[in-house]
Scaffold this active site. Sequence first.
Site, PDB file in Angstrom:
ATOM      1  N   HIS A  17      89.578  32.214 -39.439  1.00  0.00           N
ATOM      2  CA  HIS A  17      90.991  32.507 -39.608  1.00  0.00           C
ATOM      3  C   HIS A  17      91.551  33.123 -38.329  1.00  0.00           C
ATOM      4  O   HIS A  17      90.819  33.700 -37.522  1.00  0.00           O
ATOM      5  CB  HIS A  17      91.193  33.451 -40.780  1.00  0.00           C
TER       6      HIS A  17
ATOM      7  N   GLU B  36      93.271  35.799 -37.904  1.00  0.00           N
ATOM      8  CA  GLU B  36      93.019  37.238 -37.842  1.00  0.00           C
ATOM      9  C   GLU B  36      91.593  37.527 -37.381  1.00  0.00           C
ATOM     10  O   GLU B  36      91.355  38.455 -36.601  1.00  0.00           O
ATOM     11  CB  GLU B  36      93.246  37.884 -39.223  1.00  0.00           C
TER      12      GLU B  36
ATOM     13  N   CYS C  76      94.207  36.851 -45.938  1.00  0.00           N
ATOM     14  CA  CYS C  76      93.390  36.710 -47.144  1.00  0.00           C
ATOM     15  C   CYS C  76      92.560  37.987 -47.297  1.00  0.00           C
ATOM     16  O   CYS C  76      92.551  38.846 -46.418  1.00  0.00           O
ATOM     17  CB  CYS C  76      92.476  35.486 -47.023  1.00  0.00           C
TER      18      CYS C  76
ATOM     19  N   CYS D 285      89.941  38.630 -44.404  1.00  0.00           N
ATOM     20  CA  CYS D 285      90.580  39.140 -43.190  1.00  0.00           C
ATOM     21  C   CYS D 285      91.125  40.550 -43.411  1.00  0.00           C
ATOM     22  O   CYS D 285      91.038  41.396 -42.521  1.00  0.00           O
ATOM     23  CB  CYS D 285      91.684  38.205 -42.733  1.00  0.00           C
TER      24      CYS D 285
END
Length: 162
Positions: free
Chosen positions: A85, A87, A113, A116
Amino acid sequence: MILRGALMHRMPWPEYFMNITYLVAERSTCSRRLVGAVAVKDKRILATGYNGAPAGTPHCLDVGCLRKQLGIPSGQRHEICRGLHAEQNVIIQAAVHGINISGAELYCTTHPCVLCAKMLINCGITAINYAEDYPDDLAADMLREAGVTVTKLQYTPRPRTL
């Protein structure tokens, strides 16, 4: 710059950083969602990240998306996704380059999410500014419990293509 009478209008910092997150997202190699993130401290960009496969591995754009092939809805079964991801990539890029992001804010195209969110909490991110929702109530709960300020910015990104 937009001239208004004799005064010059400057873009506000949150809009400036959110614009940059969408530009960063354009590097994404995910076939389902383009996400960009930027860690900022004292109005300075510390690290950026976008979602995609790890360096040196085939991109989802090239080999396809297993989650898409299996019909898995957004926000579920992250463990079978080959991508990182945005992040996560911000955290990794900061670590690789020896940049401390503790105390920084994160600007992200999409709400993090839960995976993260847990990482962002542990690395000391103090605030998250995002534009698009993501279906993960546990992430929002954990960020609130940890005292991370989370703000949805009213932002309309320019049209993108997947």
